[in-house]
Design a protein around this motif. Structure first.
Motif, PDB file in Angstrom:
ATOM      1  N   PHE A   1       0.833  -1.202   0.000  1.00  0.00           N
ATOM      2  CA  PHE A   1       0.000   0.000   0.000  1.00  0.00           C
ATOM      3  C   PHE A   1       0.870   1.256   0.000  1.00  0.00           C
ATOM      4  O   PHE A   1       0.692   2.168  -0.816  1.00  0.00           O
ATOM      5  CB  PHE A   1      -0.909  -0.019   1.227  1.00  0.00           C
ATOM      6  N   ILE A   2       1.865   1.306   0.912  1.00  0.00           N
ATOM      7  CA  ILE A   2       2.737   2.473   0.997  1.00  0.00           C
ATOM      8  C   ILE A   2       3.614   2.579  -0.240  1.00  0.00           C
ATOM      9  O   ILE A   2       3.894   3.681  -0.737  1.00  0.00           O
ATOM     10  CB  ILE A   2       3.599   2.409   2.269  1.00  0.00           C
ATOM     11  N   GLY A   3       4.040   1.423  -0.777  1.00  0.00           N
ATOM     12  CA  GLY A   3       4.841   1.457  -1.998  1.00  0.00           C
ATOM     13  C   GLY A   3       4.083   2.090  -3.153  1.00  0.00           C
ATOM     14  O   GLY A   3       4.640   2.879  -3.925  1.00  0.00           O
ATOM     15  N   ASP A   4       2.787   1.775  -3.247  1.00  0.00           N
ATOM     16  CA  ASP A   4       1.963   2.368  -4.299  1.00  0.00           C
ATOM     17  C   ASP A   4       1.798   3.867  -4.071  1.00  0.00           C
ATOM     18  O   ASP A   4       1.879   4.667  -5.011  1.00  0.00           O
ATOM     19  CB  ASP A   4       0.597   1.680  -4.325  1.00  0.00           C
ATOM     20  N   LEU A   5       1.572   4.264  -2.807  1.00  0.00           N
ATOM     21  CA  LEU A   5       1.465   5.694  -2.495  1.00  0.00           C
ATOM     22  C   LEU A   5       2.763   6.423  -2.852  1.00  0.00           C
ATOM     23  O   LEU A   5       2.740   7.530  -3.406  1.00  0.00           O
ATOM     24  CB  LEU A   5       1.175   5.896  -1.005  1.00  0.00           C
ATOM     25  N   ASP A   6       3.881   5.798  -2.537  1.00  0.00           N
ATOM     26  CA  ASP A   6       5.182   6.399  -2.819  1.00  0.00           C
ATOM     27  C   ASP A   6       5.359   6.626  -4.320  1.00  0.00           C
ATOM     28  O   ASP A   6       5.815   7.696  -4.757  1.00  0.00           O
ATOM     29  CB  ASP A   6       6.287   5.485  -2.288  1.00  0.00           C
TER      30      ASP A   6
ATOM     31  N   SER B   1       5.625  10.288  -5.902  1.00  0.00           N
ATOM     32  CA  SER B   1       6.848  10.649  -6.624  1.00  0.00           C
ATOM     33  C   SER B   1       6.512  11.163  -8.025  1.00  0.00           C
ATOM     34  O   SER B   1       7.121  12.121  -8.513  1.00  0.00           O
ATOM     35  CB  SER B   1       7.776   9.435  -6.721  1.00  0.00           C
ATOM     36  N   ALA B   2       5.526  10.522  -8.665  1.00  0.00           N
ATOM     37  CA  ALA B   2       5.107  10.974  -9.990  1.00  0.00           C
ATOM     38  C   ALA B   2       4.498  12.369  -9.911  1.00  0.00           C
ATOM     39  O   ALA B   2       4.754  13.235 -10.767  1.00  0.00           O
ATOM     40  CB  ALA B   2       4.104   9.993 -10.582  1.00  0.00           C
ATOM     41  N   ALA B   3       3.693  12.622  -8.866  1.00  0.00           N
ATOM     42  CA  ALA B   3       3.089  13.945  -8.678  1.00  0.00           C
ATOM     43  C   ALA B   3       4.167  14.993  -8.429  1.00  0.00           C
ATOM     44  O   ALA B   3       4.109  16.117  -8.945  1.00  0.00           O
ATOM     45  CB  ALA B   3       2.103  13.907  -7.519  1.00  0.00           C
ATOM     46  N   ARG B   4       5.167  14.627  -7.632  1.00  0.00           N
ATOM     47  CA  ARG B   4       6.296  15.535  -7.361  1.00  0.00           C
ATOM     48  C   ARG B   4       7.041  15.894  -8.643  1.00  0.00           C
ATOM     49  O   ARG B   4       7.315  17.061  -8.919  1.00  0.00           O
ATOM     50  CB  ARG B   4       7.244  14.855  -6.368  1.00  0.00           C
ATOM     51  N   ASP B   5       7.348  14.874  -9.441  1.00  0.00           N
ATOM     52  CA  ASP B   5       8.107  15.105 -10.671  1.00  0.00           C
ATOM     53  C   ASP B   5       7.328  15.947 -11.673  1.00  0.00           C
ATOM     54  O   ASP B   5       7.908  16.749 -12.414  1.00  0.00           O
ATOM     55  CB  ASP B   5       8.476  13.763 -11.306  1.00  0.00           C
ATOM     56  N   ALA B   6       5.987  15.765 -11.673  1.00  0.00           N
ATOM     57  CA  ALA B   6       5.154  16.473 -12.647  1.00  0.00           C
ATOM     58  C   ALA B   6       5.173  17.985 -12.438  1.00  0.00           C
ATOM     59  O   ALA B   6       4.926  18.746 -13.375  1.00  0.00           O
ATOM     60  CB  ALA B   6       3.721  15.960 -12.575  1.00  0.00           C
ATOM     61  N   VAL B   7       5.488  18.428 -11.202  1.00  0.00           N
ATOM     62  CA  VAL B   7       5.519  19.872 -10.933  1.00  0.00           C
ATOM     63  C   VAL B   7       6.954  20.375 -10.752  1.00  0.00           C
ATOM     64  O   VAL B   7       7.174  21.469 -10.224  1.00  0.00           O
ATOM     65  CB  VAL B   7       4.660  20.233  -9.701  1.00  0.00           C
ATOM     66  N   GLY B   8       7.925  19.560 -11.169  1.00  0.00           N
ATOM     67  CA  GLY B   8       9.316  20.015 -11.151  1.00  0.00           C
ATOM     68  C   GLY B   8      10.026  19.890  -9.835  1.00  0.00           C
ATOM     69  O   GLY B   8      10.961  20.646  -9.553  1.00  0.00           O
TER      70      GLY B   8
ATOM     71  N   ALA C   1       0.828  19.046  -4.595  1.00  0.00           N
ATOM     72  CA  ALA C   1       0.621  17.919  -5.508  1.00  0.00           C
ATOM     73  C   ALA C   1       0.674  16.590  -4.766  1.00  0.00           C
ATOM     74  O   ALA C   1      -0.136  15.681  -5.008  1.00  0.00           O
ATOM     75  CB  ALA C   1       1.678  17.947  -6.614  1.00  0.00           C
ATOM     76  N   ILE C   2       1.600  16.464  -3.832  1.00  0.00           N
ATOM     77  CA  ILE C   2       1.725  15.220  -3.066  1.00  0.00           C
ATOM     78  C   ILE C   2       0.534  15.053  -2.127  1.00  0.00           C
ATOM     79  O   ILE C   2      -0.027  13.961  -1.990  1.00  0.00           O
ATOM     80  CB  ILE C   2       3.048  15.211  -2.282  1.00  0.00           C
ATOM     81  N   ALA C   3       0.125  16.149  -1.480  1.00  0.00           N
ATOM     82  CA  ALA C   3      -1.017  16.080  -0.558  1.00  0.00           C
ATOM     83  C   ALA C   3      -2.301  15.705  -1.273  1.00  0.00           C
ATOM     84  O   ALA C   3      -3.217  15.139  -0.674  1.00  0.00           O
ATOM     85  CB  ALA C   3      -1.190  17.418   0.162  1.00  0.00           C
ATOM     86  N   ALA C   4      -2.383  16.000  -2.581  1.00  0.00           N
ATOM     87  CA  ALA C   4      -3.599  15.721  -3.356  1.00  0.00           C
ATOM     88  C   ALA C   4      -3.687  14.267  -3.813  1.00  0.00           C
ATOM     89  O   ALA C   4      -4.726  13.847  -4.319  1.00  0.00           O
ATOM     90  CB  ALA C   4      -3.665  16.643  -4.574  1.00  0.00           C
ATOM     91  N   VAL C   5      -2.622  13.485  -3.624  1.00  0.00           N
ATOM     92  CA  VAL C   5      -2.653  12.071  -4.035  1.00  0.00           C
ATOM     93  C   VAL C   5      -3.645  11.309  -3.154  1.00  0.00           C
ATOM     94  O   VAL C   5      -3.549  11.362  -1.922  1.00  0.00           O
ATOM     95  CB  VAL C   5      -1.250  11.439  -3.920  1.00  0.00           C
ATOM     96  N   PRO C   6      -4.627  10.623  -3.733  1.00  0.00           N
ATOM     97  CA  PRO C   6      -5.605   9.869  -2.931  1.00  0.00           C
ATOM     98  C   PRO C   6      -4.910   8.863  -2.012  1.00  0.00           C
ATOM     99  O   PRO C   6      -4.029   8.121  -2.448  1.00  0.00           O
ATOM    100  CB  PRO C   6      -6.454   9.150  -3.994  1.00  0.00           C
ATOM    101  N   GLY C   7      -5.283   8.885  -0.733  1.00  0.00           N
ATOM    102  CA  GLY C   7      -4.672   7.965   0.223  1.00  0.00           C
ATOM    103  C   GLY C   7      -3.662   8.626   1.123  1.00  0.00           C
ATOM    104  O   GLY C   7      -3.385   8.135   2.214  1.00  0.00           O
TER     105      GLY C   7
END
Length: 240
Positions: A31-36, A40-47, A85-91
């Motif tokens: 579960f945490i691996g999927d969140l990570d 990480s993808a959300a982080r990268d998307a905003v630079g 962006a990270i806070a907006a990730v579901p979960g």
């Protein structure tokens, strides 16, 4: 009971506990691996590739409250965008920055953003009521989006009134309105554990205003400090 039978029962119970723990741990890691990966993808998307995400608290427990660090070369606006962006990730239940200058910069931006939103608009209620007016519902949506990067912090919601009427009634009304705003923010994804509501009545009028001026009726927000994450096992998604 036969001693041999009793020992078998105890051994069986212990085995069940071990297996249950192993299954829970494996599910938690997945579960945490999927969140990570999503965070990480959300982080990268905003630079924000220079920002590190840590999904373990100080005690080593897996958690849905990642701590962000690094990325010192990024601009304050980019850092704020990364946290949002990270806070907006579901979960994900909330983020915070590792203690230091990073944290203070993000907290200051959250505070500034909320104050800017409320410079020309006011959260309004029905007359002598705790019912939010429709325009305030939309305004609170903007406030929630600005506070989201700071959901690892304690956010104070304070209600104020003017000096007309009975002071005890004013304090009670300002408290109830602050609680209503707190509930509205929770409904918009801000964790309940990070929100504090208080009502001060007419004790603190706006500087330079007559205490009787209706403009003293207001809700204020203060981003106070980073709240410690409790040492608990993986907190599965659910209502805050």
């Amino acid at each position: 009971m036969n001693p041999r039978r009793a020992s078998l029962i105890v051994a069986g119970a212990a085995l069940c506990l071990v297996m249950s723990f192993a299954v829970t741990r494996a599910r938690g890691l997945a579960f945490i691996g999927d969140l990570d990966r999503q965070a990480s993808a959300a982080r990268d998307a905003v630079g924000g590739k220079g920002v590190t995400l840590n999904f373990r608290d100080r005690y080593g427990w897996l958690t849905r409250h990642p701590v962000l660090s690094g990325g010192r070369d990024l601009s304050p606006e980019t850092r704020k965008s990364v946290a949002a962006a990270i806070a907006a990730v579901p979960g994900i239940a909330g983020v915070s920055w590792a203690r230091g200058g990073d944290e203070r910069a993000v907290l200051a931006h959250c505070q500034d953003d909320v104050e800017r939103i409320l410079e020309t608009r006011t959260i309004r209620f029905g007359e002598a009521s705790t019912r939010l007016e429709p325009s305030s519902e939309r305004l609170l949506g903007e406030v929630a989006r600005s506070l989201r990067p700071c959901v690892g912090s304690i956010i104070a919601v304070t209600g104020h009134t003017d000096a007309s009427g009975n002071q005890k009634v004013n304090v009670a009304l300002s408290q109830a309105r602050a609680e209503a705003v707190r509930s509205a923010l929770i409904a918009r994804g801000i964790p309940a554990t990070n929100l504090r509501a208080a009502g001060l009545g007419s004790a603190r009028p706006v500087e330079g205003l007559d205490p009787l001026d209706p403009a003293n009726r207001r809700i204020e927000f203060s981003v106070l400090y980073t709240a410690p994450v409790k040492p608990t096992p993986i907190d599965t998604p659910g209502p805050e």
